[in-house]
Design a protein around this motif. Structure first.
Motif, mmCIF file in Angstrom:
data_model
loop_
_atom_site.group_PDB
_atom_site.id
_atom_site.type_symbol
_atom_site.label_atom_id
_atom_site.label_comp_id
_atom_site.label_asym_id
_atom_site.label_seq_id
_atom_site.Cartn_x
_atom_site.Cartn_y
_atom_site.Cartn_z
ATOM 1 N N ILE A 1 0.865 -1.177 0.000
ATOM 2 C CA ILE A 1 0.000 0.000 0.000
ATOM 3 C C ILE A 1 0.900 1.224 0.000
ATOM 4 O O ILE A 1 1.795 1.353 0.844
ATOM 5 C CB ILE A 1 -0.936 0.017 1.225
ATOM 6 N N VAL A 2 0.681 2.108 -0.965
ATOM 7 C CA VAL A 2 1.473 3.332 -1.100
ATOM 8 C C VAL A 2 0.563 4.537 -0.893
ATOM 9 O O VAL A 2 -0.442 4.693 -1.598
ATOM 10 C CB VAL A 2 2.148 3.424 -2.481
ATOM 11 N N LEU A 3 0.909 5.367 0.071
ATOM 12 C CA LEU A 3 0.193 6.617 0.323
ATOM 13 C C LEU A 3 1.020 7.768 -0.221
ATOM 14 O O LEU A 3 2.088 8.082 0.298
ATOM 15 C CB LEU A 3 -0.055 6.789 1.823
ATOM 16 N N ASP A 4 0.533 8.385 -1.286
ATOM 17 C CA ASP A 4 1.196 9.542 -1.897
ATOM 18 C C ASP A 4 0.103 10.482 -2.372
ATOM 19 O O ASP A 4 -0.112 10.656 -3.571
ATOM 20 C CB ASP A 4 2.099 9.085 -3.052
ATOM 21 N N ALA A 5 -0.614 11.047 -1.415
ATOM 22 C CA ALA A 5 -1.798 11.845 -1.718
ATOM 23 C C ALA A 5 -1.649 13.246 -1.158
ATOM 24 O O ALA A 5 -1.228 13.426 -0.007
ATOM 25 C CB ALA A 5 -3.040 11.179 -1.122
ATOM 26 N N PHE A 6 -2.017 14.233 -1.984
ATOM 27 C CA PHE A 6 -1.932 15.627 -1.570
ATOM 28 C C PHE A 6 -3.157 16.370 -2.078
ATOM 29 O O PHE A 6 -3.674 16.091 -3.152
ATOM 30 C CB PHE A 6 -0.661 16.279 -2.119
ATOM 31 N N GLU A 7 -3.606 17.321 -1.257
ATOM 32 C CA GLU A 7 -4.666 18.240 -1.643
ATOM 33 C C GLU A 7 -4.134 19.649 -1.470
ATOM 34 O O GLU A 7 -3.781 20.050 -0.349
ATOM 35 C CB GLU A 7 -5.909 18.036 -0.778
ATOM 36 N N ARG A 8 -3.998 20.358 -2.585
ATOM 37 C CA ARG A 8 -3.443 21.719 -2.548
ATOM 38 C C ARG A 8 -2.088 21.730 -1.821
ATOM 39 O O ARG A 8 -1.844 22.521 -0.916
ATOM 40 C CB ARG A 8 -4.427 22.692 -1.912
ATOM 41 N N ALA A 9 -1.221 20.800 -2.213
ATOM 42 C CA ALA A 9 0.170 20.721 -1.756
ATOM 43 C C ALA A 9 0.342 20.223 -0.328
ATOM 44 O O ALA A 9 1.443 20.237 0.202
ATOM 45 C CB ALA A 9 0.880 22.065 -1.915
ATOM 46 N N ALA A 10 -0.731 19.770 0.330
ATOM 47 C CA ALA A 10 -0.609 19.241 1.693
ATOM 48 C C ALA A 10 -1.261 17.858 1.768
ATOM 49 O O ALA A 10 -2.236 17.571 1.073
ATOM 50 C CB ALA A 10 -1.271 20.175 2.698
ATOM 51 N N ALA B 1 -7.369 14.006 17.841
ATOM 52 C CA ALA B 1 -6.355 15.068 17.919
ATOM 53 C C ALA B 1 -5.625 15.151 16.589
ATOM 54 O O ALA B 1 -4.466 14.744 16.472
ATOM 55 C CB ALA B 1 -5.384 14.793 19.062
ATOM 56 N N PRO B 2 -6.294 15.650 15.542
ATOM 57 C CA PRO B 2 -5.685 15.702 14.208
ATOM 58 C C PRO B 2 -4.573 16.736 14.149
ATOM 59 O O PRO B 2 -4.460 17.609 15.013
ATOM 60 C CB PRO B 2 -6.854 16.092 13.303
ATOM 61 N N MET B 3 -3.767 16.627 13.098
ATOM 62 C CA MET B 3 -2.654 17.562 12.916
ATOM 63 C C MET B 3 -2.603 17.955 11.449
ATOM 64 O O MET B 3 -2.533 17.094 10.568
ATOM 65 C CB MET B 3 -1.335 16.906 13.330
ATOM 66 N N ALA B 4 -2.645 19.240 11.188
ATOM 67 C CA ALA B 4 -2.598 19.711 9.809
ATOM 68 C C ALA B 4 -1.205 19.516 9.238
ATOM 69 O O ALA B 4 -0.198 19.797 9.891
ATOM 70 C CB ALA B 4 -2.992 21.178 9.745
ATOM 71 N N ALA B 5 -1.149 19.040 8.012
ATOM 72 C CA ALA B 5 0.131 18.864 7.334
ATOM 73 C C ALA B 5 0.644 20.202 6.836
ATOM 74 O O ALA B 5 -0.140 21.087 6.453
ATOM 75 C CB ALA B 5 -0.021 17.906 6.160
ATOM 76 N N PRO B 6 1.961 20.406 6.810
ATOM 77 C CA PRO B 6 2.509 21.664 6.331
ATOM 78 C C PRO B 6 2.451 21.747 4.809
ATOM 79 O O PRO B 6 2.335 20.740 4.113
ATOM 80 C CB PRO B 6 3.961 21.613 6.809
ATOM 81 N N THR B 7 2.528 22.960 4.306
ATOM 82 C CA THR B 7 2.612 23.177 2.862
ATOM 83 C C THR B 7 3.950 23.845 2.556
ATOM 84 O O THR B 7 4.545 24.486 3.421
ATOM 85 C CB THR B 7 1.461 24.082 2.373
ATOM 86 N N PRO B 8 4.424 23.704 1.311
ATOM 87 C CA PRO B 8 5.688 24.360 0.959
ATOM 88 C C PRO B 8 5.608 25.863 1.191
ATOM 89 O O PRO B 8 4.533 26.473 1.073
ATOM 90 C CB PRO B 8 5.834 24.023 -0.521
ATOM 91 N N PRO B 9 6.731 26.502 1.506
ATOM 92 C CA PRO B 9 6.721 27.942 1.757
ATOM 93 C C PRO B 9 6.320 28.758 0.551
ATOM 94 O O PRO B 9 5.849 29.869 0.669
ATOM 95 C CB PRO B 9 8.160 28.244 2.166
ATOM 96 N N GLU B 10 6.487 28.201 -0.631
ATOM 97 C CA GLU B 10 6.037 28.863 -1.844
ATOM 98 C C GLU B 10 5.735 27.801 -2.862
ATOM 99 O O GLU B 10 6.232 26.694 -2.802
ATOM 100 C CB GLU B 10 7.091 29.839 -2.392
ATOM 101 N N THR B 11 4.861 28.099 -3.797
ATOM 102 C CA THR B 11 4.503 27.158 -4.838
ATOM 103 C C THR B 11 5.609 27.095 -5.862
ATOM 104 O O THR B 11 5.919 28.093 -6.501
ATOM 105 C CB THR B 11 3.188 27.579 -5.517
ATOM 106 N N ALA B 12 6.236 25.938 -5.982
ATOM 107 C CA ALA B 12 7.365 25.807 -6.905
ATOM 108 C C ALA B 12 7.517 24.364 -7.301
ATOM 109 O O ALA B 12 7.058 23.450 -6.636
ATOM 110 C CB ALA B 12 8.647 26.292 -6.232
ATOM 111 N N PHE B 13 8.190 24.151 -8.421
ATOM 112 C CA PHE B 13 8.525 22.806 -8.825
ATOM 113 C C PHE B 13 9.629 22.281 -7.923
ATOM 114 O O PHE B 13 10.540 23.008 -7.540
ATOM 115 C CB PHE B 13 9.020 22.776 -10.291
ATOM 116 N N THR B 14 9.543 20.971 -7.578
ATOM 117 C CA THR B 14 10.541 20.351 -6.730
ATOM 118 C C THR B 14 11.443 19.455 -7.539
ATOM 119 O O THR B 14 11.112 19.086 -8.637
ATOM 120 C CB THR B 14 9.854 19.517 -5.625
#
Length: 277
Positions: A142-151, A264-277
């Motif tokens: 099982i592979v989890l590689d899911a993002f919504e609006r970069a988070a 007790a959920p925890m919000a995932a961080p988003t990149p400091p700016e929208t950019a290609f990685t």
């Protein structure tokens, strides 16, 4: 890689604007981005080519699993880079992909030959609901590689969800998570603590610069019965060497971080700016 934005172009999808860009260095290589963030890279002529460093590390983990076809479940589809890789390297594998963005999957089907991937089905569904619908002891990977609006979606990193993943996995199955985090790696430590609360053994791979907190980046967390020594040697000798933590080192990394729960959920961080990685 050198890129140009010629070809299929853009489409509005659930989480922003999807864009396909051609790789000028590879005749049939394509980069898929959503809302300005690189999501997937595929080479339609060579599905074993993995361009992103973290995806290559997931590929190395898949390569280290026992020989033969796999029953694989992917949470997050994008351009389906890893399902294509599994289909090419493990003929006879049967795969199911859950992705919430119907418009994005339609875009990929139309322009990136998704229907050609053998024995691979894509369902438009929330990853948590998708995993809940699967029978127990039914997946090798099982592979989890899911993002919504970069988070990462917060519901996919809780103890309750991780227990459901363990239910679906076969006894010697492997769970792989792509975690993105920035300096301090606070979120990653909590995700590691969450996975270690369910699984007896896990490893974490990342670029040394990410571990040292120099930049926002991807860490690959894998739980299951894995050849840690072999993966560590391979990671150290790769074109883009990775640091590997396992066993006591991984528990020390998690430190006092508490597992993430539904209560007790925890919000995932988003990149400091929208950019290609």
């Amino acid at each position: 890689m050198d890129r140009e934005s010629t070809g299929p172009g853009r489409r509005e999808v659930r989480f922003g604007t999807a864009e396909l860009m051609r790789d000028l260095d590879r005749p049939n290589g394509w980069l898929l981005s959503v809302a300005g963030v690189a999501q997937s890279y595929v080479d339609l002529d060579d599905p074993t080519y993995l361009d992103f460093d973290y995806v290559r590390r997931i590929g190395d983990i898949i390569d280290a699993l026992p020989a033969g076809p796999l029953r694989a479940l992917h949470i997050g589809g994008g351009a389906c880079t890893l399902p294509r890789y599994v289909a090419a390297t493990r003929p006879g594998s049967r795969q199911l992909v859950f992705d919430l963005d119907a418009e994005l999957i339609d875009f990929v089907r139309a322009h990136l030959d998704l229907r050609s991937v053998p024995d691979t089905r894509v369902r438009i569904a929330d990853g948590r609901a998708g995993v809940a619908s699967r029978p127990g002891n039914s997946a090798d990977l099982i592979v989890l590689d899911a993002f919504e609006r970069a988070a990462m979606p917060s519901g996919l990193v809780t103890v309750e969800f991780t227990r459901d993943v363990a239910r679906v996995l076969r006894p010697r199955g492997t769970y792989v998570v792509n975690v993105s985090d920035g300096p301090g790696l606070r979120f990653a430590r909590h995700v590691v603590a969450t996975v270690l609360s369910v699984f007896d053994s896990a490893i974490l791979l990342a670029d040394p610069g990410v571990f040292r907190g120099r930049r926002f980046g991807n860490l690959v967390l894998a739980a299951g019965d894995l050849p840690v020594a072999d993966l560590t040697r391979h990671a150290a000798s790769g074109a883009f060497p990775a640091r590997v933590l396992a066993d006591d080192g991984l528990r020390a990394f998690a430190g006092r971080a508490a597992p993430i729960t539904d209560a007790a959920p925890m919000a995932a961080p988003t990149p400091p700016e929208t950019a290609f990685t």
